[in-house]
Design an enzyme around this catalytic site. Structure first.
Site, PDB file in Angstrom:
ATOM      1  N   THR A 146       1.089  -0.935   0.156  1.00  0.00           N
ATOM      2  CA  THR A 146       0.043  -0.441  -0.313  1.00  0.00           C
ATOM      3  C   THR A 146       0.720   1.475  -0.351  1.00  0.00           C
ATOM      4  O   THR A 146       1.912   1.391   0.190  1.00  0.00           O
ATOM      5  CB  THR A 146      -0.732   0.237   0.968  1.00  0.00           C
ATOM      6  OG1 THR A 146      -1.841   1.295   0.849  1.00  0.00           O
ATOM      7  CG2 THR A 146       0.311   0.197   2.427  1.00  0.00           C
TER       8      THR A 146
ATOM      9  N   HIS B   8      -0.936   5.630   6.493  1.00  0.00           N
ATOM     10  CA  HIS B   8      -1.625   5.913   7.656  1.00  0.00           C
ATOM     11  C   HIS B   8      -2.110   4.261   7.962  1.00  0.00           C
ATOM     12  O   HIS B   8      -2.195   3.715   8.491  1.00  0.00           O
ATOM     13  CB  HIS B   8      -2.867   6.981   7.658  1.00  0.00           C
ATOM     14  CG  HIS B   8      -3.774   6.899   8.747  1.00  0.00           C
ATOM     15  ND1 HIS B   8      -3.104   7.360   9.813  1.00  0.00           N
ATOM     16  CD2 HIS B   8      -5.288   5.850   8.280  1.00  0.00           C
ATOM     17  CE1 HIS B   8      -4.662   7.393  10.422  1.00  0.00           C
ATOM     18  NE2 HIS B   8      -5.782   6.786  10.246  1.00  0.00           N
ATOM     19  N   LYS B   9      -2.268   3.768   6.804  1.00  0.00           N
ATOM     20  CA  LYS B   9      -2.831   1.864   7.099  1.00  0.00           C
ATOM     21  C   LYS B   9      -1.949   1.310   7.827  1.00  0.00           C
ATOM     22  O   LYS B   9      -2.053   0.839   7.889  1.00  0.00           O
ATOM     23  CB  LYS B   9      -3.282   1.493   5.659  1.00  0.00           C
ATOM     24  CG  LYS B   9      -4.832   2.112   4.716  1.00  0.00           C
ATOM     25  CD  LYS B   9      -4.767   0.769   3.951  1.00  0.00           C
ATOM     26  CE  LYS B   9      -5.987   1.267   3.325  1.00  0.00           C
ATOM     27  NZ  LYS B   9      -6.264   0.641   1.825  1.00  0.00           N
TER      28      LYS B   9
ATOM     29  N   ASP C  96      -7.717  -5.556  -1.498  1.00  0.00           N
ATOM     30  CA  ASP C  96      -8.369  -5.172  -1.888  1.00  0.00           C
ATOM     31  C   ASP C  96      -9.633  -4.686  -1.845  1.00  0.00           C
ATOM     32  O   ASP C  96     -10.611  -5.275  -1.158  1.00  0.00           O
ATOM     33  CB  ASP C  96      -8.924  -5.442  -3.463  1.00  0.00           C
ATOM     34  CG  ASP C  96      -9.638  -4.152  -4.800  1.00  0.00           C
ATOM     35  OD1 ASP C  96      -8.566  -3.097  -4.794  1.00  0.00           O
ATOM     36  OD2 ASP C  96      -9.751  -5.109  -5.769  1.00  0.00           O
ATOM     37  N   THR C  97     -10.750  -3.528  -2.119  1.00  0.00           N
ATOM     38  CA  THR C  97     -11.944  -3.071  -1.573  1.00  0.00           C
ATOM     39  C   THR C  97     -13.338  -2.841  -2.291  1.00  0.00           C
ATOM     40  O   THR C  97     -12.775  -1.770  -3.157  1.00  0.00           O
ATOM     41  CB  THR C  97     -12.137  -2.524  -0.768  1.00  0.00           C
ATOM     42  OG1 THR C  97     -11.335  -2.904   0.639  1.00  0.00           O
ATOM     43  CG2 THR C  97     -13.299  -2.184  -0.079  1.00  0.00           C
TER      44      THR C  97
ATOM     45  N   LYS D 224     -15.776   2.486  13.204  1.00  0.00           N
ATOM     46  CA  LYS D 224     -15.787   2.452  12.663  1.00  0.00           C
ATOM     47  C   LYS D 224     -14.556   0.590  11.703  1.00  0.00           C
ATOM     48  O   LYS D 224     -15.646  -0.274  11.723  1.00  0.00           O
ATOM     49  CB  LYS D 224     -15.494   3.479  11.194  1.00  0.00           C
ATOM     50  CG  LYS D 224     -15.261   2.783   9.864  1.00  0.00           C
ATOM     51  CD  LYS D 224     -14.694   3.879   8.606  1.00  0.00           C
ATOM     52  CE  LYS D 224     -14.898   3.147   7.534  1.00  0.00           C
ATOM     53  NZ  LYS D 224     -14.075   4.410   6.332  1.00  0.00           N
TER      54      LYS D 224
ATOM     55  N   HIS E 104     -15.718  -3.712   7.021  1.00  0.00           N
ATOM     56  CA  HIS E 104     -14.973  -4.279   6.207  1.00  0.00           C
ATOM     57  C   HIS E 104     -13.591  -4.756   6.453  1.00  0.00           C
ATOM     58  O   HIS E 104     -12.957  -5.528   6.536  1.00  0.00           O
ATOM     59  CB  HIS E 104     -15.325  -4.394   4.835  1.00  0.00           C
ATOM     60  CG  HIS E 104     -15.557  -2.637   4.736  1.00  0.00           C
ATOM     61  ND1 HIS E 104     -15.341  -1.764   5.380  1.00  0.00           N
ATOM     62  CD2 HIS E 104     -14.188  -2.508   3.403  1.00  0.00           C
ATOM     63  CE1 HIS E 104     -15.371  -0.531   4.542  1.00  0.00           C
ATOM     64  NE2 HIS E 104     -14.359  -0.463   4.099  1.00  0.00           N
ATOM     65  N   ARG E 105     -13.061  -4.003   6.233  1.00  0.00           N
ATOM     66  CA  ARG E 105     -11.454  -3.392   6.743  1.00  0.00           C
ATOM     67  C   ARG E 105     -10.982  -4.101   7.652  1.00  0.00           C
ATOM     68  O   ARG E 105      -9.820  -5.229   8.310  1.00  0.00           O
ATOM     69  CB  ARG E 105     -10.970  -2.305   6.467  1.00  0.00           C
ATOM     70  CG  ARG E 105      -9.592  -2.242   5.791  1.00  0.00           C
ATOM     71  CD  ARG E 105      -8.523  -0.736   4.884  1.00  0.00           C
ATOM     72  NE  ARG E 105      -9.829  -0.125   5.137  1.00  0.00           N
ATOM     73  CZ  ARG E 105     -10.630   0.385   4.615  1.00  0.00           C
ATOM     74  NH1 ARG E 105     -10.284   0.085   3.050  1.00  0.00           N
ATOM     75  NH2 ARG E 105     -11.419   1.547   4.713  1.00  0.00           N
TER      76      ARG E 105
HETATM   77  P1  IMP Z   1      -9.331   0.450  -2.408  1.00  0.00           P
HETATM   78  O1  IMP Z   1      -9.006  -1.384  -2.804  1.00  0.00           O
HETATM   79  O2  IMP Z   1      -9.190   0.150  -0.216  1.00  0.00           O
HETATM   80  O3  IMP Z   1      -8.090   1.189  -2.512  1.00  0.00           O
HETATM   81  O4  IMP Z   1     -10.628   0.746  -1.821  1.00  0.00           O
HETATM   82  C1  IMP Z   1     -11.548   0.965  -3.195  1.00  0.00           C
HETATM   83  C2  IMP Z   1     -12.294   1.952  -2.836  1.00  0.00           C
HETATM   84  O5  IMP Z   1     -13.075   1.425  -2.565  1.00  0.00           O
HETATM   85  C3  IMP Z   1     -11.966   3.241  -2.405  1.00  0.00           C
HETATM   86  O6  IMP Z   1     -11.267   4.336  -3.074  1.00  0.00           O
HETATM   87  C4  IMP Z   1     -13.119   3.863  -1.932  1.00  0.00           C
HETATM   88  O7  IMP Z   1     -13.931   4.568  -3.640  1.00  0.00           O
HETATM   89  C5  IMP Z   1     -14.469   2.682  -2.053  1.00  0.00           C
HETATM   90  N1  IMP Z   1     -13.532   2.492  -0.132  1.00  0.00           N
HETATM   91  C6  IMP Z   1     -12.723   1.844   0.628  1.00  0.00           C
HETATM   92  N2  IMP Z   1     -12.871   1.353   1.723  1.00  0.00           N
HETATM   93  C7  IMP Z   1     -14.122   2.573   1.653  1.00  0.00           C
HETATM   94  C8  IMP Z   1     -14.424   2.241   3.500  1.00  0.00           C
HETATM   95  O8  IMP Z   1     -13.935   2.308   4.202  1.00  0.00           O
HETATM   96  N3  IMP Z   1     -15.524   3.398   2.531  1.00  0.00           N
HETATM   97  C9  IMP Z   1     -16.051   4.353   1.541  1.00  0.00           C
HETATM   98  N4  IMP Z   1     -15.276   3.747   0.657  1.00  0.00           N
HETATM   99  C10 IMP Z   1     -15.078   2.918   0.713  1.00  0.00           C
END
Ligand code: IMP
Length: 192
Positions: free
Chosen positions: A7, A11-12, A68-69, A171, A176-177
């Site tokens: 990453t 901060h993460k 990935d989210t 939060k 999820h994270r």
């Molecule tokens: P990443 O894979 O963590 O980079 O997340 C991909 C995208 O999902 C981000 O750019 C946000 O648009 C959305 N996203 C991920 N985590 C969150 C969250 O905790 N809250 C709101 N949007 C999120």
């Protein structure tokens, strides 16, 4: 044990290092001299997390994990999902992404949605994945000023606030994270 967290979000990384204590030393992409854009062109969260972790393992030789989210909205057949970051265009604007979601959901009653995070851990070339998710609904307008991304329109099940109305600690307890990271941490503690 040294482990790369794929990453660029400092901060993460710091947050996770604090949870892991000194059993595991987390390295950033910068620490290992990786300055290139890591490819993530798979159509699934699982595929992307895996692709990013194996990219580092294969190219730099470090044990690694990547996440990935995506926000998966029921009435939109799981959209924006893996395309969450740039749903409304390459400028990755949270504002525009939210507007697009709200527009698509105009007059739609089913507001069910979930955030899902997949973490891929690669140690000695072997992969293990961890998933975390949180169910909730998409509101009709934004509420709250903290957080990022889709937080102002996502209200987790069982709560009256949106993610953007919660502080980060609260939060993370239900997110999820947070849930995916919890599973990763338990696993890392079990193999040390
Ligand atoms: P990443 O894979 O963590 O980079 O997340 C991909 C995208 O999902 C981000 O750019 C946000 O648009 C959305 N996203 C991920 N985590 C969150 C969250 O905790 N809250 C709101 N949007 C999120």
């Amino acid at each position: 044990m040294e482990l790369v967290f794929a990453t660029n979000n400092k901060h993460k990384l710091e947050e996770l290092q604090a949870i892991l204590g000194n059993r595991v030393k987390l390295l950033s992409l910068k620490d290992i001299g990786c300055e290139e854009e890591i490819p993530e062109d798979h159509p699934t969260l699982e595929g992307n997390a895996s692709q990013k972790a194996f990219f580092i393992f294969n190219k730099f030789g470090y044990d690694c994990f990547a996440d990935d989210t995506g926000l998966e909205i029921e009435a939109l057949n799981g959209e924006p999902g893996v395309y969450s970051a740039h749903y409304a265009g390459e400028e990755k604007s949270a504002e525009a992404n939210i507007d697009k979601v709200l527009k698509k959901l105009t007059k739609i009653k089913n507001r069910g949605a979930r955030f899902r995070t997949v973490i891929s851990l690669v140690v000695d070339g072997l992969e293990k994945q961890f998933e975390g998710e949180v169910e909730g609904k998409i509101l009709t307008e934004k509420r709250g000023a903290s957080g990022f991304g889709y937080d102002p329109i996502f209200q987790p099940k069982g709560f009256s606030q949106t993610f953007a109305e919660m502080n980060l600690t609260d939060k993370n307890k239900i997110s999820h994270r947070g849930r995916a990271v919890e599973k990763l941490v338990l696993y890392l503690k079990s193999i040390e």
